[in-house]
Write a protein that holds these residues in place. Structure first.
Motif, PDB file in Angstrom:
ATOM      1  N   ARG A   1       0.816   2.539  -4.632  1.00 19.98           N
ATOM      2  CA  ARG A   1       1.975   2.906  -3.821  1.00 19.98           C
ATOM      3  C   ARG A   1       2.393   1.790  -2.887  1.00 19.98           C
ATOM      4  O   ARG A   1       1.833   0.703  -2.904  1.00 19.98           O
TER       5      ARG A   1
ATOM      6  N   HIS B   1       1.173  12.065   2.500  1.00 23.01           N
ATOM      7  CA  HIS B   1       0.317  11.313   1.576  1.00 23.01           C
ATOM      8  C   HIS B   1      -0.513  12.285   0.750  1.00 23.01           C
ATOM      9  O   HIS B   1      -0.632  12.158  -0.477  1.00 23.01           O
TER      10      HIS B   1
ATOM     11  N   PRO C   1      -2.709   1.370   5.872  1.00 26.34           N
ATOM     12  CA  PRO C   1      -4.146   1.678   5.881  1.00 26.34           C
ATOM     13  C   PRO C   1      -4.663   1.922   7.307  1.00 26.34           C
ATOM     14  O   PRO C   1      -5.638   2.645   7.486  1.00 26.34           O
TER      15      PRO C   1
ATOM     16  N   ARG D   1       0.068  11.141   7.034  1.00 28.09           N
ATOM     17  CA  ARG D   1      -1.122  11.683   6.361  1.00 28.09           C
ATOM     18  C   ARG D   1      -0.778  12.962   5.583  1.00 28.09           C
ATOM     19  O   ARG D   1      -1.165  13.126   4.428  1.00 28.09           O
TER      20      ARG D   1
ATOM     21  N   ALA E   1      -4.967   5.423   2.088  1.00 30.16           N
ATOM     22  CA  ALA E   1      -3.872   4.646   1.488  1.00 30.16           C
ATOM     23  C   ALA E   1      -4.428   3.728   0.404  1.00 30.16           C
ATOM     24  O   ALA E   1      -5.511   3.166   0.549  1.00 30.16           O
TER      25      ALA E   1
ATOM     26  N   GLY F   1       5.626   5.914  -2.171  1.00 28.56           N
ATOM     27  CA  GLY F   1       5.024   5.552  -0.902  1.00 28.56           C
ATOM     28  C   GLY F   1       5.754   6.119   0.281  1.00 28.56           C
ATOM     29  O   GLY F   1       6.798   6.759   0.151  1.00 28.56           O
TER      30      GLY F   1
ATOM     31  N   GLU G   1      -2.984   9.442  -3.066  1.00 22.78           N
ATOM     32  CA  GLU G   1      -4.318   8.838  -3.160  1.00 22.78           C
ATOM     33  C   GLU G   1      -4.791   8.762  -4.608  1.00 22.78           C
ATOM     34  O   GLU G   1      -5.412   7.800  -5.030  1.00 22.78           O
TER      35      GLU G   1
ATOM     36  N   TYR H   1      -3.722   5.644   7.707  1.00 24.95           N
ATOM     37  CA  TYR H   1      -4.409   6.583   6.820  1.00 24.95           C
ATOM     38  C   TYR H   1      -5.347   5.813   5.908  1.00 24.95           C
ATOM     39  O   TYR H   1      -4.921   5.024   5.075  1.00 24.95           O
TER      40      TYR H   1
ATOM     41  N   GLU I   1       3.183  -0.040   0.741  1.00 27.76           N
ATOM     42  CA  GLU I   1       2.657  -0.142   2.095  1.00 27.76           C
ATOM     43  C   GLU I   1       3.653   0.348   3.139  1.00 27.76           C
ATOM     44  O   GLU I   1       4.851   0.279   2.940  1.00 27.76           O
TER      45      GLU I   1
ATOM     46  N   PHE J   1       0.822  -1.217   0.000  1.00 28.34           N
ATOM     47  CA  PHE J   1       0.000   0.000   0.000  1.00 28.34           C
ATOM     48  C   PHE J   1       0.857   1.269   0.000  1.00 28.34           C
ATOM     49  O   PHE J   1       2.038   1.225   0.333  1.00 28.34           O
ATOM     50  N   THR J   2       0.228   2.369  -0.358  1.00 27.85           N
ATOM     51  CA  THR J   2       0.945   3.661  -0.364  1.00 27.85           C
ATOM     52  C   THR J   2       1.316   4.083   1.051  1.00 27.85           C
ATOM     53  O   THR J   2       2.260   4.838   1.262  1.00 27.85           O
ATOM     54  N   ALA J   3       0.521   3.652   2.007  1.00 32.29           N
ATOM     55  CA  ALA J   3       0.778   3.944   3.418  1.00 32.29           C
ATOM     56  C   ALA J   3       0.008   2.923   4.236  1.00 32.29           C
ATOM     57  O   ALA J   3      -0.900   2.265   3.723  1.00 32.29           O
TER      58      ALA J   3
END
Lengths: 417, 417
Positions: free
Chosen positions: A410, A398, A183, A395, A189, A254, A404, A186, A412, A179-181
């Protein structure tokens, strides 16, 4: 018909029910025609249970014998799993690290794979069987049992995929992909479709737990396509692969954060050659890994401040060492801070986009998040901030880099544990 | 300085405390100068636990995978034990069946040892280490893991002692040795100092559990002195060895009984060639082992009654088979009796003493114990009696043959379970 190496972690084979469920999944895939090599970890909690048992019989358990003991964890799951597959009417055969020809050096507990004899597995595949290999373990040149260290089953899987020339190595975990971040940190993500080895490597180094660092190294070195996906859903997952033009367009892929480091600053170090060595030699001699290092001019001319980070678990010990050194070299007071966080942004695009760092610093400054240290690499920028701001920073960044809505998924972030 | 092979059973290594206690014992012995090879079973209950686990994932677990699974039991104990020994400052190294060079055939679950490559163990012994070998397991010519079946660790120990040319094989159990009769049945039972392989073999066949039948076979074949003793006391124990003149003087060495068989009588079988085969072929085809067989004239001329015993667990099934056969061959009614006991007296001296059988029958008759079947071998006489008289018969015969006061110790009786 593809040759696929699959790896299932400890939570996927935690009990007979899970084992049977994964067996169903694997048999379904086999019936579609793919050749399958399945790499398994020990049941969740088993390795810790065995380590505890070892400490009941010995204050400092012998490293060789510890590996003999731990290797039983995966041997148990591959036997049970093969039974479950055969119970569904499909031929399967289990292999220990030795039987699978996974040759390693002799560094017990953290052995490195030195070679793989693929003949035994290939023979069984040609007989139409599903080959079930015990992850995390191998054998040295004298036939001693060795283990690869935590997360070693990922490495076993990717190394086998490389040696067997598999079309893909599928790593089944308890998350749906990269993931981008985080979850949990945020909700905005997003899951990635694809990510480059280089980015994944930085992510893993920065503390993303989704893939074991050395398995990414292997994938990168031998160009093994790695698919990260969940063993509990049928969601597509994330493909870790060679970088391509599209990826390079992405400035930031990410964000990770890591709360497992502590910071130490030694002030007013005499600005002379060899001083850094005087400071860091005893630390590395104590087996403590130093991560970020920043040297800056101190208030006093001819003096410098040196700041660096070490694992939180080693922070106290490192402080004691550094305080002794400070006295020896006539430096100033030593300051320590164990409640910091390292936040990093990662992306191939940084290589040919300027202003990325500036944008990161601005965004954080706008939230009054003070930067205590900064460190950059070709595709990564890391900042040390106060621990309490870690989630906020994720956040903020991001949003700032529009992860997003960006064209690609992205990476994790997970906090190291 | 002697070369000694020691075997400790599951109760001796059941938990960390026991493991540490046995380690102390072994280290003490090593410090006296003996070279030691220690063979261990899985922790008590572990094998049953693993079997239950297998049945949770498969209705009929694959035999090969079952052996892979069960082998983890001994691998765990040898690793823990080696740690415990090293923790006491003595060099030790664990070996799996494969590492110890224990080559077997491929009959999974009941493999037979076909050869032992002694070089690996010898090398470690020469380095001054205690070698800790996983009992019960081996490997076939293709490197598959095999197990020797219940009690297999005794066989591993005696086979290793034979291959290594050990001075003695010490089998540590939870009893103090081999007794003239089950001390729980008759308080006058005495522990033996020595007993011949032949007698021990008959005892084991008759149900004495103190030594695994195949381990006695091995000892007899390769003349390995086997010492049976308790791992919980320092009592001397019983030596199983080649027969000598003294032993031959002993008419009766010991008494066993066994309540695990049922009797079947098929009456009025036409007295023609091939009839016995007609009766027993379908029974053996059903995988049922027949023990005693007695054929006697029936009341009717040209007819005979055939009686035999089978394991109690198979008695019902055997009855059904025999009743069908009886109809086919036009025999008379079939009678079954599952509440019988087999009582046996064993002794090398029977070979050259007459009247032993008569004395046995008289003693039992005097207690109104009726003999339903009689079977004799060179050094053994067995009688089938009503189950309820088993313990009484043991005491009567123990007195009749004066085992309590005889010059030599006698053989233990334990009920098979």
């Amino acid at each position: 018909m593809a040759l696929v190496v699959q790896k299932y972690g400890g939570t996927s084979v935690a009990n007979p029910e899970r084992i049977k469920a994964v067996a169903e999944k694997v048999v379904g895939r086999r019936r579609k025609g793919d050749d399958l090599v399945v790499v398994l970890s020990a049941r969740a909690g088993e390795t810790d249970r065995l380590i505890a048992l070892a400490h009941e019989v010995s204050l400092s358990p012998d490293a060789r014998e510890m590996d003999v003991l731990l290797a039983t964890g995966e041997q148990t799951t591959v036997a049970l799993f093969s039974m479950a597959v055969r119970n569904l009417g499909v031929e399967a055969i289990s292999m220990t690290g030795y039987q699978a020809g996974i040759n390693t050096d002799r560094s017990y507990g953290q052995a490195r794979i030195s070679g793989i004899e693929t003949r035994p597995i290939m023979e069984k595949l040609h007989e139409g069987r599903i080959v079930v290999v015990a992850g995390f373990q191998g054998y040295d040149d004298e036939g001693n049992i060795t283990t690869l260290g935590r997360g070693g089953s990922d490495t076993t899987a990717v190394a086998l995929a490389a040696a067997l020339g598999a079309d893909v190595c599928e790593i089944y975990t308890d998350v749906e992909g990269v993931f981008t971040a985080d979850p949990n940190v945020y909700s905005k993500a997003r899951k990635l479709d694809r990510i480059s080895y280089e980015e994944m490597f930085e992510m893993a180094s920065m503390g993303a737990k989704v893939l074991h660092l050395r398995s990414v190294e292997f994938g990168m070195k031998y160009h093994v396509p790695i698919m990260v996906l969940s063993s509990f859903t049928d969601a597509p997952g994330t493909l870790v692969t060679k970088e391509d033009e599209e990826m390079e367009k992405v400035v930031v892929s990410g964000i990770t954060y890591n709360k497992n480091e502590g910071r130490i600053t030694i002030t007013n170090v005499p600005d002379q050659p060899g001083m850094a060595a005087r400071v860091f030699r005893p630390i590395s001699d104590a087996g403590i890994n130093v991560d970020l290092i920043v040297q800056s001019g101190a208030g006093i001319p001819g003096r410098a401040d040196i700041s660096f980070t070490v694992p939180k678990t080693a922070h106290k010990k490192a402080m004691e060492i550094v305080e002794a050194v400070a006295r020896e070299i006539d430096a100033g007071p030593v300051h320590g801070n164990a409640s910091i966080a390292k936040i990093s942004i990662i992306g191939l695009g940084m290589r040919n986009h300027s202003g990325v760092a500036a944008k990161m610093f601005d965004s954080l400054a706008r939230e009054n998040i003070n930067l205590k240290m900064i460190s950059t690499s070709e595709i990564k920028i890391s900042c040390i901030i106060e621990e309490k701001y870690a989630e906020l920073a994720v956040r903020v960044l991001h949003d700032a880099f529009e992860l997003e809505t960006a064209p690609h998924g992205r990476i994790e972030v997970q906090e190291e544990t």
